[in-house]
Design an enzyme around this catalytic site. Structure first.
Site, PDB file in Angstrom:
ATOM      1  CE1 TYR A 192     -36.147 -96.178 -65.363  1.00  0.00           C
ATOM      2  CE2 TYR A 192     -36.564 -94.435 -63.778  1.00  0.00           C
ATOM      3  CZ  TYR A 192     -37.028 -95.388 -64.666  1.00  0.00           C
ATOM      4  OH  TYR A 192     -38.377 -95.553 -64.849  1.00  0.00           O
ATOM      5  N   GLY A 327     -46.401 -84.075 -58.869  1.00  0.00           N
ATOM      6  CA  GLY A 327     -46.471 -84.768 -60.142  1.00  0.00           C
ATOM      7  C   GLY A 327     -47.893 -84.821 -60.668  1.00  0.00           C
ATOM      8  NE  ARG A 328     -49.717 -89.557 -58.187  1.00  0.00           N
ATOM      9  CZ  ARG A 328     -49.525 -90.577 -57.351  1.00  0.00           C
ATOM     10  NH1 ARG A 328     -50.010 -91.769 -57.649  1.00  0.00           N
ATOM     11  NH2 ARG A 328     -48.857 -90.412 -56.236  1.00  0.00           N
TER      12      ARG A 328
HETATM   13  C1  8OZ Z   1     -43.002 -93.703 -65.080  1.00  0.00           C
HETATM   14  C2  8OZ Z   1     -42.923 -94.346 -66.298  1.00  0.00           C
HETATM   15  C3  8OZ Z   1     -41.739 -94.351 -66.982  1.00  0.00           C
HETATM   16  C4  8OZ Z   1     -40.631 -93.702 -66.461  1.00  0.00           C
HETATM   17  C5  8OZ Z   1     -39.219 -92.356 -63.253  1.00  0.00           C
HETATM   18  C6  8OZ Z   1     -38.700 -91.689 -65.489  1.00  0.00           C
HETATM   19  O1  8OZ Z   1     -39.868 -93.098 -62.501  1.00  0.00           O
HETATM   20  C7  8OZ Z   1     -39.515 -92.346 -64.699  1.00  0.00           C
HETATM   21  C8  8OZ Z   1     -40.712 -93.057 -65.232  1.00  0.00           C
HETATM   22  C9  8OZ Z   1     -41.904 -93.064 -64.557  1.00  0.00           C
HETATM   23  O2  8OZ Z   1     -38.322 -91.628 -62.821  1.00  0.00           O
END
Ligand code: 8OZ
Length: 369
Positions: A192, A327-328
């Site tokens: 990101y 997470g999962r």
């Molecule tokens: C999976 C789908 C959409 C976004 C990340 C915020 O990978 C996400 C994300 C994960 O950090």
């Protein structure tokens, strides 16, 4: 010498997972963290789902909950139905969540998110191109109302836009505190916006925010410093994913880049760093010296990526980490802390209900009993 008792008094190896810790200003009850998890269930106006309070409160026995990635401004959105923290209704929606978590005895921080180029024009205000350090499209997908689509080609942010961007992070951190969060985590991972500045596959800038390692880390450090100045460094964490290729990311020399970034984060005295070891949600065995990062940071060290009970306990017992994010396992097991303590069986994850939908696969995973 007396005989050994049948039941050994020696602590089992997993015991360290259940010891309390201070994470900056936040007192956590154990070392088990709920990782930030995008669930695409936000309501109209990108207000947190009415079910989110129950979902997070069910998981409040975690030492720390990291609420799902949450956009700091409309331009920061990259997927359908993700929550924001820029509008009054969103702040009010999050307050319901943090009240429910605190009533259940939990601690919760908010992950501050700007997706940069991982977006689609249909999600952008006015239908314009998403922003990025450089005008380089990612070979990546996102989810819009049309389903899974290629992300759109971005435009490069102008240097004069960066002060306002940093200010937007600062405002979002303030909003998170207004919404009752115990702190924030700066999302600098997974391809990101901040990660796009960090890594040279996506950052070809010629100004003070591109080129050298120092320049590429500048946005992360300026954002984190601004957030820390606004809410206190002891309520701030940062998430990084130094070698994850997720979202079409690459870097020519990640080791010195992330050693520098961690040194700079250390100088800001933030509460913790959260590191995704390897490919996000995938292989862990990529060539990278994570211990060299840890040695450069005096705050708490949080690790993530495919840990189970035994590997998490080993990470804490060896001192490789202070905290382990799951997470999962946390999606499928609201009472994960109890299940790990009792070494109880775990519910299986239903991958079909991860992204979008209703209570099914969100608040209806059963606890023990
Ligand atoms: C999976 C789908 C959409 C976004 C990340 C915020 O990978 C996400 C994300 C994960 O950090």
């Amino acid at each position: 010498m007396s005989a050994q008792p049948i039941a050994s008094a020696a602590p089992e190896p997993a015991a360290a997972l259940f010891s309390p810790l201070r994470v900056g200003a936040i007192a956590v009850a154990n070392r088990i963290v709920m990782a930030p998890l995008t669930r695409n269930r936000a309501a109209a106006g990108n207000v947190p789902s009415p079910l989110a309070a129950a979902y997070y409160a069910q998981r409040a026995s975690a030492g720390l909950l990291i609420a799902e990635a949450t956009q700091i401004c409309p331009e920061g959105q990259g997927y359908m139905a993700t929550p924001g923290i820029h509008a009054p209704a969103q702040i009010a929606g999050w307050k319901i969540v943090t009240d429910a978590v605190h009533a259940a005895g939990g601690r919760i921080v908010l992950q501050l998110w700007h997706v940069g180029r991982i977006s689609h024009t249909s999600l952008q205000p006015g239908g314009v191109a998403p922003v990025a350090p450089s005008a380089i499209a990612a070979k990546a997908k996102t989810v819009t109302t049309e389903g899974l689509v290629d992300v759109s080609a971005p435009r490069a942010l102008r240097p004069d836009e960066l002060p306002a961007l940093i200010e937007t992070y600062r405002m979002a951190a303030r909003n998170a505190i207004s919404a009752g969060f115990d702190g924030v985590e700066v999302h600098a991972a997974n391809g990101y916006l901040i990660d796009q500045f960090l890594r040279d596959g996506s950052n070809h800038r010629k100004d003070a925010y591109g080129g050298s390692i120092e320049n590429r880390a500048r946005l992360l450090i300026e954002v984190t410093a601004a957030v820390a100045a606004a809410i206190g460094a002891d309520r701030v964490g940062a998430r990084i994913s130094p070698v994850s290729p997720f979202n079409d990311m690459s870097d020519s020399a990640p080791q010195p880049l992330f050693e520098h970034a961690v040194e700079q984060l250390d100088a800001l005295r933030i509460a913790y760093i959260h590191v995704i070891e390897g490919e996000t949600g995938g292989r862990r065995d990529l060539d990278f010296d994570f211990a060299a990062l840890r040695r450069r940071f005096r705050g708490r060290w949080m690790v993530n990526n495919g840990y189970d009970r035994a590997s998490a306990a080993a990470a804490i017992n060896t001192g490789a980490a202070d905290l382990v994010a799951f997470g999962r396992l946390f999606i499928a097991n609201p009472d994960l802390v109890r299940r790990l303590r009792e070494n109880a069986p775990l519910n299986a994850l239903d991958a079909s209900t991860l992204y979008g939908g209703d209570a099914h696969g969100y608040t209806d995973y059963p606890a023990l009993d």
